[in-house]
Design an enzyme around this catalytic site. Structure first.
Site, PDB file in Angstrom:
ATOM      1  CG  ASP A  42      -0.285   0.017   2.530  1.00  0.00           C
ATOM      2  OD1 ASP A  42       0.905  -0.317   2.583  1.00  0.00           O
ATOM      3  OD2 ASP A  42      -0.952   0.350   3.523  1.00  0.00           O
ATOM      4  CD  GLU A  43       4.802   2.167   3.306  1.00  0.00           C
ATOM      5  OE1 GLU A  43       5.838   2.808   3.044  1.00  0.00           O
ATOM      6  OE2 GLU A  43       4.656   1.505   4.337  1.00  0.00           O
TER       7      GLU A  43
END
Length: 105
Positions: free
Chosen positions: A84-85
């Site tokens: 999710d980064e």
């Protein structure tokens, strides 16, 4: 490949039965369902192409090398943190091959 309806683990075949490797759940095999399953049998082998290594196949951009002050570098993106980064951009100097990275802040 079939997964257990009870626990979600991968099942194995034993004669005419699917058996869960984790919880022991059993289910009868169905030839019609198995015909639709994707297997690696019959797939063509891909040709392996030898690579000379290096960075010559990477795109280049204008970036100041912190090692030799050259203003051109190869670059590539790589996911090194959680999914999710954002990805991290890596640079490799076209002159001295010094490698550095640029993180989003």
């Amino acid at each position: 490949m079939k997964f257990c309806d009870e626990c979600g683990s991968m099942m194995q075949t034993e004669d005419d039965t699917w058996v869960c490797t984790q919880c022991g759940y059993e289910e009868g095999r169905d030839a019609a369902d198995e015909a639709d399953m994707v297997t690696t049998q019959g797939q063509e082998e891909s040709e392996i192409i030898e690579s000379s290594g290096g960075t010559s196949g990477l795109p280049t951009t204008t970036a100041q090398c912190p090692n030799c002050d050259n203003d051109e570098a190869y670059w590539y993106m790589q996911q090194i943190r959680a999914a999710d980064e954002s990805e991290t951009r890596f640079f490799v100097c076209t002159e001295c091959e010094h490698k550095w990275r640029e993180d989003d802040h």
